[in-house]
Design a protein around this motif. Structure first.
Motif, short mmCIF file in Angstrom:
data_model
loop_
_atom_site.label_atom_id
_atom_site.label_comp_id
_atom_site.label_asym_id
_atom_site.label_seq_id
_atom_site.Cartn_x
_atom_site.Cartn_y
_atom_site.Cartn_z
N ILE A 217 22.79 2.09 27.86
CA ILE A 217 21.71 2.32 26.90
C ILE A 217 20.38 2.10 27.61
CG2 ILE A 217 20.69 1.62 24.72
CD1 ILE A 217 23.39 2.99 24.43
N ARG A 218 19.55 3.14 27.64
CA ARG A 218 18.26 3.02 28.32
C ARG A 218 17.14 2.66 27.35
NH1 ARG A 218 15.78 7.00 31.66
NH2 ARG A 218 14.77 5.13 32.46
N ASN A 219 17.16 3.26 26.15
CA ASN A 219 16.07 3.01 25.20
C ASN A 219 16.60 2.90 23.78
OD1 ASN A 219 13.74 3.18 27.00
ND2 ASN A 219 14.29 5.33 27.19
N ARG A 220 16.03 2.00 22.99
CA ARG A 220 16.22 1.97 21.54
C ARG A 220 14.96 2.56 20.94
NH1 ARG A 220 19.20 -3.22 18.99
NH2 ARG A 220 17.61 -2.80 17.43
N ILE A 221 15.06 3.80 20.49
CA ILE A 221 13.88 4.51 20.00
C ILE A 221 13.56 4.11 18.56
CG2 ILE A 221 12.89 6.80 19.61
CD1 ILE A 221 14.80 7.82 21.79
N LEU A 222 14.60 3.97 17.72
CA LEU A 222 14.42 3.55 16.34
C LEU A 222 15.06 2.18 16.14
CD1 LEU A 222 15.18 6.85 14.37
CD2 LEU A 222 12.98 5.98 15.18
N GLU A 223 14.73 1.55 15.01
CA GLU A 223 15.24 0.23 14.70
C GLU A 223 15.78 0.22 13.27
OE1 GLU A 223 15.56 -2.28 16.71
OE2 GLU A 223 14.54 -1.34 18.42
N PRO A 224 16.59 -0.80 12.88
CA PRO A 224 17.08 -0.89 11.51
C PRO A 224 15.93 -0.84 10.51
CG PRO A 224 18.25 -2.44 12.90
CD PRO A 224 17.17 -1.85 13.75
N GLY A 225 16.13 -0.04 9.47
CA GLY A 225 15.08 0.16 8.48
C GLY A 225 14.34 1.47 8.66
N ASP A 226 14.35 2.00 9.88
CA ASP A 226 13.71 3.30 10.12
C ASP A 226 14.53 4.41 9.47
OD1 ASP A 226 11.58 2.33 11.57
OD2 ASP A 226 12.61 2.48 13.48
N MET A 227 13.85 5.49 9.11
CA MET A 227 14.53 6.65 8.55
C MET A 227 15.03 7.52 9.68
SD MET A 227 15.34 7.89 5.61
CE MET A 227 15.99 9.41 4.91
N ALA A 228 16.31 7.84 9.66
CA ALA A 228 16.92 8.66 10.70
C ALA A 228 17.11 10.08 10.20
CB ALA A 228 18.26 8.08 11.12
N PHE A 229 16.93 11.03 11.09
CA PHE A 229 17.16 12.45 10.82
C PHE A 229 17.96 13.04 11.97
CE2 PHE A 229 13.16 11.34 8.75
CZ PHE A 229 13.35 11.83 7.46
N PRO A 230 18.67 14.15 11.73
CA PRO A 230 19.41 14.78 12.84
C PRO A 230 18.53 15.19 14.00
CG PRO A 230 20.20 15.60 10.74
CD PRO A 230 18.98 14.78 10.44
N THR A 231 17.24 15.42 13.75
CA THR A 231 16.33 15.84 14.82
C THR A 231 15.60 14.67 15.48
OG1 THR A 231 14.60 16.21 13.15
CG2 THR A 231 15.98 18.10 13.76
N THR A 232 15.89 13.44 15.05
CA THR A 232 15.18 12.28 15.57
C THR A 232 16.12 11.41 16.40
OG1 THR A 232 13.75 12.26 13.62
CG2 THR A 232 13.76 10.28 14.99
N PRO A 233 15.93 11.31 17.71
CA PRO A 233 16.81 10.47 18.53
C PRO A 233 16.69 9.00 18.15
CG PRO A 233 15.53 11.99 19.89
CD PRO A 233 14.94 12.03 18.52
N VAL A 234 17.81 8.30 18.24
CA VAL A 234 17.85 6.87 17.95
C VAL A 234 17.97 6.07 19.24
CG1 VAL A 234 19.11 5.05 16.73
CG2 VAL A 234 18.92 7.33 15.72
N LEU A 235 18.82 6.55 20.16
CA LEU A 235 19.07 5.86 21.42
C LEU A 235 19.06 6.87 22.57
CD1 LEU A 235 22.14 3.75 20.22
CD2 LEU A 235 19.85 2.85 20.60
N THR A 236 18.75 6.38 23.76
CA THR A 236 18.88 7.18 24.98
C THR A 236 20.03 6.61 25.79
OG1 THR A 236 16.50 7.62 25.03
CG2 THR A 236 17.74 8.04 27.04
N LEU A 237 20.99 7.47 26.13
CA LEU A 237 22.16 7.05 26.89
C LEU A 237 22.14 7.70 28.26
CD1 LEU A 237 24.96 5.62 26.96
CD2 LEU A 237 25.94 7.79 26.18
N ALA A 238 22.23 6.88 29.31
CA ALA A 238 22.34 7.37 30.69
C ALA A 238 23.81 7.35 31.07
CB ALA A 238 21.53 6.50 31.63
N PHE A 239 24.34 8.50 31.46
CA PHE A 239 25.75 8.59 31.83
C PHE A 239 25.99 7.90 33.17
CE2 PHE A 239 25.40 12.66 29.29
CZ PHE A 239 25.94 12.08 28.15
N ILE A 240 27.08 7.15 33.25
CA ILE A 240 27.42 6.44 34.49
C ILE A 240 27.95 7.41 35.54
CG2 ILE A 240 28.98 4.73 35.47
CD1 ILE A 240 28.79 3.20 32.88
N ASN A 241 28.68 8.41 35.10
CA ASN A 241 29.32 9.33 36.03
C ASN A 241 29.13 10.76 35.52
OD1 ASN A 241 31.01 9.96 38.26
ND2 ASN A 241 32.71 10.27 36.87
N PRO A 242 28.71 11.70 36.37
CA PRO A 242 28.46 11.50 37.80
C PRO A 242 27.05 11.00 38.06
CG PRO A 242 28.18 13.80 37.24
CD PRO A 242 28.60 13.12 35.98
#
Length: 345
Positions: A217-242
């Protein structure tokens, strides 16, 4: 042999050894000079993770820097409304299941017995009204009854016969059971409600956010209580492989490097450590050298982007880390490039 000759022989041997050593070192340096040296940065793929639903965030279970595995639950939305909708759909489905079961089972034996009893009663009433009508007709012949009495008796007999016909048809319907068309309609309605249940369950499942692959997990863009939408990222995930080093080949190097070629990777963070790698991608089109390549000779040249995939079992190579790559030119390769870490590319 004189002492002078011995000294001359020893000096000659020393000179031969020195010359051989110098030749070997020169040959080694020439061999090293033929290796290609590339410079670049460690690169990986990233994903912006978002819910496939719109609602306030209830929980986020991970922090920045956490390692996660594929399928791990990362965050959840509030589900009160969807829980209620699911309960309603389940109740409607249960009711329709009972309706279909009732139609498929047909009439109960008690209902058929009741229909037979009603038909028997109607038949008895028909006999009674007919007998009454015949008796009044005889009385009319003897002037003991009026024509109106005869008409009334006739009407009562006709009504009784009609009621008996109704009872006969009702009993036939009970014995035949529900119509096939009615059963088909009920089954279709049941299938629609089952689909509605699957849809409600999917809506509820969409309130969960899972890791699509192993990563960090690289970033937590939103936090509990925020309104989430399908177009709004919540987390950024960096893949380990490759993981790979993005570097650039000059046009003169292009013909000396091929897919699958083995490489060695070095970093300033771990100067005494070497990472095994292999060439996994070479761009098919040229571009101007990026400013991140800090070599004056290369800045103005057209180069080809290349990815040198790396073995990173300890997780020491990180996104953006500067790296140097050494590749032996013109390597003899197998026809199918493989992942030198042990798994197929």
């Amino acid at each position: 042999m004189s002492r002078r000759k011995i000294i001359i022989a020893i000096v000659a041997l020393i000179l031969v050894a020195v010359i051989a050593l110098l030749w070997w070192r020169a040959d080694l340096e020439d061999s090293n000079d033929t290796k290609l040296q590339l410079y670049g940065n460690v690169d990986i793929r990233e994903a912006l993770l978002a819910f496939n639903s719109s609602e306030h965030i209830a929980e986020i279970h991970v922090q920045e820097g956490d390692r996660v595995t594929k399928g791990q639950l990362l965050a959840q939305l509030h589900t009160e409304l969807l829980d209620a909708q699911l309960a309603e759909v389940e109740a409607n489905l249960l009711a329709q299941q009972q309706t279909v079961a009732k139609l498929e089972a047909g009439s109960r034996s008690e209902e058929i017995s009741q229909g037979k009893a009603e038909l028997k009663a109607a038949s008895a009433k028909v006999k009674s009204t007919r007998d009454s009508y015949k008796r009044i007709v005889r009385l009319l012949e003897k002037n003991l009854a009026s024509a109106e009495d005869v008409e009334n008796a006739q009407s009562l007999a006709d009504v009784a016969e009609a009621q008996m016909e109704v009872s006969m048809h009702a009993l036939a319907l009970l014995q035949a059971g529900p119509r096939k068309e009615d059963i088909a309609v009920a089954r279709a309605e049941l299938a629609a409600r089952e689909a509605g249940l699957a849809l409600a369950q999917q809506y509820l499942e969409n309130t969960n956010l899972y890791a699509p692959a192993d990563g960090v997990i690289r970033n937590r863009i939103l936090e509990p209580g925020d309104m989430a939408f399908p177009t709004t990222p919540v987390l950024t995930l960096a893949f380990i492989n490759p993981i790979w080093v993005r570097a650039y080949l000059s046009e003169t190097m292009l013909g000396q490097v091929h897919l699958g070629a083995k490489a060695l990777i070095y970093t300033d963070s771990y100067p005494n450590k070497t990472y095994e790698g292999w060439v996994g991608y070479i761009s098919s089109s040229a571009e101007f050298t990026p400013k991140s390549v800090q070599t004056e000779e290369l800045r103005t040249r057209l180069v080809y982007s290349v990815r040198i995939y790396a073995c990173n079992a300890q997780g020491e190579l990180r996104l953006g880390m500067p790296a140097s790559v050494t590749i032996e030119p013109n390597q003899k390769l197998d026809t199918t490039p493989t992942n030198h870490c042990g798994a197929e590319q």
